[in-house]
Enzyme design. Structure first.
Site, short mmCIF file in Angstrom:
data_model
loop_
_atom_site.label_atom_id
_atom_site.label_comp_id
_atom_site.label_asym_id
_atom_site.label_seq_id
_atom_site.Cartn_x
_atom_site.Cartn_y
_atom_site.Cartn_z
N ASP A 42 0.83 -1.20 0.00
CA ASP A 42 0.00 0.00 0.00
C ASP A 42 0.87 1.25 0.00
O ASP A 42 0.36 2.37 -0.11
CB ASP A 42 -1.00 0.00 1.16
CG ASP A 42 -0.35 0.07 2.53
OD1 ASP A 42 0.89 -0.01 2.62
OD2 ASP A 42 -1.10 0.20 3.53
N SER A 43 2.18 1.06 0.06
CA SER A 43 3.13 2.16 -0.16
C SER A 43 2.95 2.75 -1.55
O SER A 43 3.49 3.83 -1.83
CB SER A 43 4.57 1.67 0.01
OG SER A 43 4.80 0.50 -0.77
N ASP A 81 -0.62 -6.37 -0.15
CA ASP A 81 -0.83 -5.63 1.09
C ASP A 81 -2.32 -5.34 1.27
O ASP A 81 -2.98 -4.91 0.33
CB ASP A 81 -0.07 -4.31 1.02
CG ASP A 81 0.60 -3.94 2.31
OD1 ASP A 81 0.30 -4.56 3.34
OD2 ASP A 81 1.43 -3.01 2.30
N LYS A 111 -0.45 -9.41 3.30
CA LYS A 111 0.25 -8.82 4.45
C LYS A 111 -0.72 -7.95 5.22
O LYS A 111 -1.47 -7.17 4.63
CB LYS A 111 1.45 -7.97 4.01
CG LYS A 111 2.22 -7.37 5.21
CD LYS A 111 3.48 -6.65 4.78
CE LYS A 111 3.21 -5.29 4.19
NZ LYS A 111 2.63 -4.35 5.20
N GLU A 113 -0.91 -5.13 8.39
CA GLU A 113 -0.29 -4.31 9.43
C GLU A 113 -0.91 -4.76 10.75
O GLU A 113 -2.11 -4.65 10.95
CB GLU A 113 -0.52 -2.83 9.16
CG GLU A 113 0.27 -2.33 7.97
CD GLU A 113 0.41 -0.82 7.94
OE1 GLU A 113 0.00 -0.16 8.92
OE2 GLU A 113 0.93 -0.31 6.94
N GLU A 180 9.44 -2.98 10.87
CA GLU A 180 9.76 -1.69 10.25
C GLU A 180 10.18 -0.66 11.28
O GLU A 180 9.49 -0.44 12.28
CB GLU A 180 8.57 -1.17 9.46
CG GLU A 180 8.84 0.17 8.76
CD GLU A 180 7.78 0.57 7.76
OE1 GLU A 180 7.91 1.65 7.17
OE2 GLU A 180 6.82 -0.20 7.57
#
Length: 270
Positions: A42-43, A81, A111, A113, A180
């Site tokens: 999502d970056s 993501d 993925k 968070e 991270e």
């Protein structure tokens, strides 16, 4: 093709390489270079969509770009993501959104968070056959709660919370864990504490692998995080190519004869 099982077997044996990609041409280059994992992160919100954060990225955004990456990838494990509010609110919706990434987009895993709220979801997704990569430390989707993109786990209590969170997600079935922007010694402690591979970004050298955002690696941005490194200067190459194209059009050297086709039967048109 790399599988989640093969990735787990690499922990402590050989370094894991992971990069983001958001389109087919980039994914093809990354895959051909032998990178183990491609993250459709999502970056993309910051890196290629022009947003100031990852928060506006939607399930549809990630799905469409994952489809593009999958079509261009032969060997790397492709991880999609899960964007902000696509999981963790309602279990049924979370499962449906994650399942979409595998069933329709063709990803190999998703993925999340992670936090206390994702432990049981990780367990449930794993039970249903949806492999989960967890993500602790700096979680950009919580930027408003964290007060910025600051280093996490710098205090004893916070560090212990990350270690316990890593154990909980590994026990719940996560096949790997991204760490991270945490202290290197904390990342080393997490790596020792769990039996699934850790992949660091701004987490020092003692994780099982490393991940970076592709635009940082290529040098496409004027700025990159202090924990990143630019391995190329693609921005300058692009600027030069675009400027050369502009000049060639303006001075008439492009298109030249070799770039054109003349059909003699049409000479009477003018």
């Amino acid at each position: 093709m790399t599988t989640t099982r093969e990735l787990r077997s690499m922990a402590g044996e050989e370094p894991i390489t992971m990069l983001t990609a958001y389109d087919a041409p980039t994914a093809e280059v990354v895959d051909e270079a032998g990178i183990d994992v491609i993250l459709v992160g999502d970056s993309m919100g910051n890196a290629v969509m022009g947003y100031e954060s990852t928060l506006p990225v939607t399930v549809a955004d990630v799905q469409r770009r994952t489809e593009s990456v999958v079509r261009a990838t032969e060997d790397a494990l492709v991880v999609a993501d899960m964007p902000f509010l696509s999981f963790g609110v309602d279990e049924a919706d979370s499962i449906e959104n994650a399942g979409t990434m595998l069933k329709e987009a063709g990803a190999d895993a998703v993925k999340l968070e992670s936090g206390p709220h994702t432990v049981e979801l990780t367990r449930r997704l794993t039970e249903l056959g949806i492999p989960v990569m967890a993500h602790l430390g700096l979680t950009p989707q919580h930027v408003n709660q964290l007060g910025g993109y600051t280093r996490q786990g710098t205090e004893q209590d916070a560090a212990e919370e990350i270690i316990e969170g890593a154990k909980a997600h590994a026990d719940a079935g996560a096949f790997s864990l991204v760490l991270e922007h945490v202290p290197a010694n904390l990342a080393g402690a997490v790596t020792e504490a769990i039996d699934v591979p850790t992949i660091g970004i701004g987490a020092g050298p003692d994780t099982d692998g490393q991940v970076l955002v592709i635009t940082d690696v290529l040098g496409l941005d004027d700025w990159s995080p202090p924990f990143s490194r630019q391995f190329g200067d693609v921005r300058s190459e692009m600027e030069n190519a675009v400027a050369d194209y502009r000049d060639a059009v303006e001075d008439g050297s492009f298109p030249a004869a070799e770039h054109s086709h003349v059909e003699e039967s049409l000479d009477d048109l003018y």
